[in-house]
Scaffold this motif. Sequence first.
Motif, short mmCIF file in Angstrom:
data_model
loop_
_atom_site.label_atom_id
_atom_site.label_comp_id
_atom_site.label_asym_id
_atom_site.label_seq_id
_atom_site.Cartn_x
_atom_site.Cartn_y
_atom_site.Cartn_z
N HIS A 123 0.93 -1.18 -0.02
CA HIS A 123 -0.01 -0.04 0.11
C HIS A 123 0.88 1.14 0.18
N CYS A 149 -9.08 7.05 -7.06
CA CYS A 149 -10.11 6.51 -5.83
C CYS A 149 -10.72 7.39 -5.29
N SER A 174 -14.27 6.53 -6.20
CA SER A 174 -15.05 5.47 -5.53
C SER A 174 -15.69 4.35 -6.35
N TYR A 210 -13.35 0.08 -1.49
CA TYR A 210 -13.89 0.16 -0.38
C TYR A 210 -14.35 1.83 -0.10
N PHE A 241 -14.15 6.37 4.02
CA PHE A 241 -12.80 6.95 4.37
C PHE A 241 -13.13 7.55 5.86
N ILE A 288 -11.82 -3.03 5.99
CA ILE A 288 -11.05 -3.07 4.85
C ILE A 288 -10.61 -4.49 4.33
N MET A 298 -9.23 1.85 -2.17
CA MET A 298 -9.85 2.74 -1.05
C MET A 298 -10.28 3.97 -1.28
N HIS A 331 -8.31 7.24 -0.49
CA HIS A 331 -7.11 6.95 -0.10
C HIS A 331 -5.94 6.32 -0.90
#
Length: 230
Positions: A85, A95, A98, A118, A121, A134, A146, A149
């Motif tokens: 990550h 991201c 989404s 995901y 946030f 997660i 994510m 993120h």
Amino acid sequence: MAQNGLDEGAAGHLTVRDSLDGSTFWVNPFGVPFDTMTVTDLLRIDHTGAIIEGGRSDQMFYNEAAYVIHAAVHSARPDANAVCHSHSPYSKAFCAFSKPLSMVSQDACLFYNDHAVYETFGGVVLKGEESKAIVRALGQNKALLMANHGVLTVGTTIESATFWFYSMEKQCQVQLLVDAASKGNASPKIISQEAAQFTFDQTGNESVGWLDGNTLFRSTEVRCKGEHKQ
């Protein structure tokens, strides 16, 4: 990661399950730049967060988010020997929407039905509740987008997990370009489900991920001239 512009300051963490003691994993120390990281810097920690071995005396600490997220993933996914990550630019931008990737290119098919989103946030991940969420969102996929993120990828090897991250960053970049070019123009052609599945079956497996990831590692070997092994 650094050589491909996938890092940002102290953010980001990569972990690898120890090959002898699977209840522990190796992680990069907090605050050490990716492009100066060496073997001696790495820390082996257990699932309580205790440092078992490794590290330099003045760098015996790691990013708490790395423990909270990665320990949960390693525990829930026995096949996830490596987890990556980082806050790379194009994946962060994508991201923000989404949404999952569209199958607009052959390379996007690496992630056909093998990535998830995901949508929540809640700030920096420092609590077990969010790490569990997660993990649930990741499911059995190799990648997780994510919201607000960035991307998280997993693999049976560090080579495959790293390549999935590298490739996902590229696919996010391509998706953003396609979306931008689509404004006022015809919609992009989407690969059929049958063709996407066939392409995924040929290119989206761990063996191919290891092979492609190994090319990145070999490039690092040449550029670093062995200094990273110190």
